[in-house]
Enzyme design. Structure first.
Site, PDB file in Angstrom:
ATOM      1  N   GLY A  10      26.729  51.501  48.350  1.00  0.00           N
ATOM      2  CA  GLY A  10      28.085  51.389  48.887  1.00  0.00           C
ATOM      3  C   GLY A  10      28.053  52.074  50.243  1.00  0.00           C
ATOM      4  N   GLY A  12      30.622  52.148  52.416  1.00  0.00           N
ATOM      5  CA  GLY A  12      32.009  52.222  52.908  1.00  0.00           C
ATOM      6  C   GLY A  12      32.326  53.600  53.461  1.00  0.00           C
ATOM      7  N   GLN A  13      33.556  54.038  53.215  1.00  0.00           N
ATOM      8  CA  GLN A  13      34.017  55.306  53.811  1.00  0.00           C
ATOM      9  C   GLN A  13      33.215  56.492  53.296  1.00  0.00           C
ATOM     10  OE1 GLN A  13      35.740  55.228  56.300  1.00  0.00           O
ATOM     11  NE2 GLN A  13      37.790  54.359  56.095  1.00  0.00           N
ATOM     12  N   ASN A  98      35.988  47.623  39.124  1.00  0.00           N
ATOM     13  CA  ASN A  98      34.863  48.533  39.358  1.00  0.00           C
ATOM     14  C   ASN A  98      33.842  48.526  38.231  1.00  0.00           C
ATOM     15  OD1 ASN A  98      35.837  49.086  41.843  1.00  0.00           O
ATOM     16  ND2 ASN A  98      36.453  51.191  41.448  1.00  0.00           N
ATOM     17  N   HIS A 178      38.725  63.439  35.697  1.00  0.00           N
ATOM     18  CA  HIS A 178      39.188  63.317  37.086  1.00  0.00           C
ATOM     19  C   HIS A 178      40.467  62.485  37.112  1.00  0.00           C
ATOM     20  CE1 HIS A 178      38.984  63.346  41.372  1.00  0.00           C
ATOM     21  NE2 HIS A 178      38.880  62.048  41.471  1.00  0.00           N
TER      22      HIS A 178
HETATM   23  P1  A3D Z   1      35.128  51.716  50.416  1.00  0.00           P
HETATM   24  O1  A3D Z   1      35.229  52.268  51.794  1.00  0.00           O
HETATM   25  O2  A3D Z   1      35.905  50.489  50.081  1.00  0.00           O
HETATM   26  O3  A3D Z   1      33.565  51.471  50.102  1.00  0.00           O
HETATM   27  C1  A3D Z   1      33.123  50.879  48.933  1.00  0.00           C
HETATM   28  C2  A3D Z   1      31.947  49.992  49.296  1.00  0.00           C
HETATM   29  O4  A3D Z   1      31.393  49.454  48.085  1.00  0.00           O
HETATM   30  C3  A3D Z   1      32.322  48.791  50.186  1.00  0.00           C
HETATM   31  O5  A3D Z   1      31.608  48.847  51.401  1.00  0.00           O
HETATM   32  C4  A3D Z   1      31.931  47.584  49.339  1.00  0.00           C
HETATM   33  O6  A3D Z   1      31.425  46.478  50.093  1.00  0.00           O
HETATM   34  C5  A3D Z   1      30.857  48.179  48.430  1.00  0.00           C
HETATM   35  N1  A3D Z   1      30.569  47.360  47.252  1.00  0.00           N
HETATM   36  C6  A3D Z   1      31.371  46.520  46.581  1.00  0.00           C
HETATM   37  N2  A3D Z   1      30.710  45.917  45.577  1.00  0.00           N
HETATM   38  C7  A3D Z   1      29.433  46.374  45.638  1.00  0.00           C
HETATM   39  C8  A3D Z   1      28.254  46.107  44.894  1.00  0.00           C
HETATM   40  N3  A3D Z   1      28.255  45.253  43.857  1.00  0.00           N
HETATM   41  N4  A3D Z   1      27.120  46.752  45.238  1.00  0.00           N
HETATM   42  C9  A3D Z   1      27.099  47.625  46.262  1.00  0.00           C
HETATM   43  N5  A3D Z   1      28.182  47.905  47.016  1.00  0.00           N
HETATM   44  C10 A3D Z   1      29.334  47.290  46.700  1.00  0.00           C
HETATM   45  O7  A3D Z   1      35.561  52.850  49.333  1.00  0.00           O
HETATM   46  P2  A3D Z   1      35.331  54.432  49.422  1.00  0.00           P
HETATM   47  O8  A3D Z   1      33.971  54.692  49.947  1.00  0.00           O
HETATM   48  O9  A3D Z   1      36.504  55.060  50.077  1.00  0.00           O
HETATM   49  O10 A3D Z   1      35.420  54.788  47.865  1.00  0.00           O
HETATM   50  C11 A3D Z   1      34.426  54.350  46.983  1.00  0.00           C
HETATM   51  C12 A3D Z   1      34.804  54.667  45.534  1.00  0.00           C
HETATM   52  O11 A3D Z   1      34.869  56.091  45.345  1.00  0.00           O
HETATM   53  C13 A3D Z   1      36.157  54.131  45.084  1.00  0.00           C
HETATM   54  O12 A3D Z   1      36.061  53.581  43.777  1.00  0.00           O
HETATM   55  C14 A3D Z   1      37.057  55.360  45.083  1.00  0.00           C
HETATM   56  O13 A3D Z   1      38.131  55.242  44.165  1.00  0.00           O
HETATM   57  C15 A3D Z   1      36.067  56.416  44.652  1.00  0.00           C
HETATM   58  N6  A3D Z   1      36.453  57.796  44.936  1.00  0.00           N
HETATM   59  C16 A3D Z   1      36.159  58.736  43.998  1.00  0.00           C
HETATM   60  C17 A3D Z   1      36.491  60.057  44.222  1.00  0.00           C
HETATM   61  C18 A3D Z   1      36.179  61.091  43.185  1.00  0.00           C
HETATM   62  O14 A3D Z   1      36.472  62.249  43.368  1.00  0.00           O
HETATM   63  C19 A3D Z   1      35.529  60.699  41.936  1.00  0.00           C
HETATM   64  C20 A3D Z   1      37.128  60.430  45.416  1.00  0.00           C
HETATM   65  C21 A3D Z   1      37.406  59.447  46.356  1.00  0.00           C
HETATM   66  C22 A3D Z   1      37.066  58.124  46.110  1.00  0.00           C
END
Ligand code: A3D
Length: 311
Positions: A10, A12-13, A98, A178
């Site tokens: 992943g 992303g952010q 997810n 969480h």
């Molecule tokens: P985001 O910036 O959308 O990045 C997620 C990335 O995952 C994107 O670039 C997608 O293209 C990629 N992705 C989608 N499907 C697949 C796949 N099959 N294989 C590989 N990559 C894929 O999101 P984010 O980085 O802001 O957040 C990611 C996750 O972390 C989310 O589910 C949030 O809810 C979670 N999160 C958890 C916490 C905890 O404290 C546990 C805190 C903040 C965010």
């Protein structure tokens, strides 16, 4: 010693910030993986961070990819693949989407990184790390969820802001799932060794506990397009560093429990020791009756979400 390889699944952010922090700390070489539609994002971030390193004075190699062949053999995999929350959504609203994504990731990492230490961040966290362990079949010492380090850091930051003191002098930890019924342990929060209850009135502490529980939602409301990413990335990097450097750090993490804290067969946030053996042990502390009731409530929420997780 061979160079360590750290895969961010992943890009992303959170994935981008993980890559930045791992490279800046020279934890190893970094692979940023994303789906083919987002391969440019993964490659772009890898290139951008590689160009930052000469200025930062750090040495690491970075690459972006959408092929698991490039991920193969990673020592550490940090999984953020999935969708984040938008305003008005709960973490549980992400479950169906997810769990499909985590199943795909886990199936590929089982094949390509059979020896890796895996940190899952995707939400709903406790259910996603459970699903990841089920699909990979990796031992519980090598599959851990990141939540407690972040939730505890939020608690510590809010106490430091309230008292106008350095965050470095605030110790605290958060137990449980969480979700909004996580359990910030006020009894174990201290400031320079002084119990926080000596320094703040109960109503201020209650307000901090409440803000900690809802801290993720506070950021979703501010950002509007997604959820927190700097602090979640920093928290997972602390866990990865503890493993790679055999630091034996005591960190609150989502660990697979087999009777500890009266919980069996599910992931739950508890203090653990992370070293070269991965999650080397769970530290079990005696809880008060009130704390036990709060932990039971949080555990029931986790079990409900896990029960709804269709693999
Ligand atoms: P985001 O910036 O959308 O990045 C997620 C990335 O995952 C994107 O670039 C997608 O293209 C990629 N992705 C989608 N499907 C697949 C796949 N099959 N294989 C590989 N990559 C894929 O999101 P984010 O980085 O802001 O957040 C990611 C996750 O972390 C989310 O589910 C949030 O809810 C979670 N999160 C958890 C916490 C905890 O404290 C546990 C805190 C903040 C965010």
């Amino acid at each position: 010693m061979p160079r360590k390889k750290i895969a961010m699944i992943g890009a992303g952010q959170i994935g981008g910030n993980l890559a930045y922090m791992a490279a800046a700390k020279e934890l190893g070489d970094v692979i940023l993986f994303d789906i083919p539609a987002a391969e440019g994002l993964a490659k772009g971030k890898a290139l951008d961070i590689a160009q930052l390193l000469p200025v930062a004075g750090a040495e690491a190699r970075l690459a972006g990819t959408s092929s698991y062949d490039d991920v193969a053999g990673a020592d550490v995999c940090i999984v953020t693949a999935g969708i984040p929350r938008k305003p008005g959504m709960s973490r549980e609203d992400l479950l169906d989407t997810n769990v499909r994504i985590i199943t795909d990731v886990a199936t590929n990492l089982r094949r390509t990184c059979p020896g890796a230490f895996c940190i899952v961040i995707s939400n709903p966290l406790d259910a996603m790390v459970y699903a990841f362990k089920q699909v990979t079949g990796f031992p519980k010492s090598r599959v851990v969820g990141m939540a407690g380090v972040l939730d505890s850091a939020r608690f510590r930051a809010f106490v430091a802001m309230e008292l106008d003191v350095s965050v470095e002098d605030v110790q605290a930890f958060v137990l449980g799932g969480h979700g909004d019924d996580m359990v910030p342990l006020v009894r174990c929060c201290s400031v320079g060794g002084i119990p926080v209850s000596e320094l703040l009135p109960k109503e201020r502490i209650d307000a901090i506990v409440d803000r900690t529980r809802k801290a993720g939602g506070e950021l979703v409301a501010l950002y509007k397009t997604g959820s927190a990413y700097y602090a979640p990335a920093a928290a997972a990097i602390a866990m990865a560093e503890a493993y790679l450097k055999d630091q034996k750090r005591v960190l609150p993490c989502a660990a697979f429990l087999e009777g500890e804290y009266g919980i069996k067969g599910t992931y739950f946030g508890v203090p653990v020791v992370i070293g070269a053996g991965g999650v080397e042990r769970v530290l079990e502390i005696r809880l008060t009756e009130e704390e036990r009731a709060l932990v039971a409530k949080s555990a029931a929420s986790v079990r409900r979400t896990v029960a709804e997780t269709k693999l």
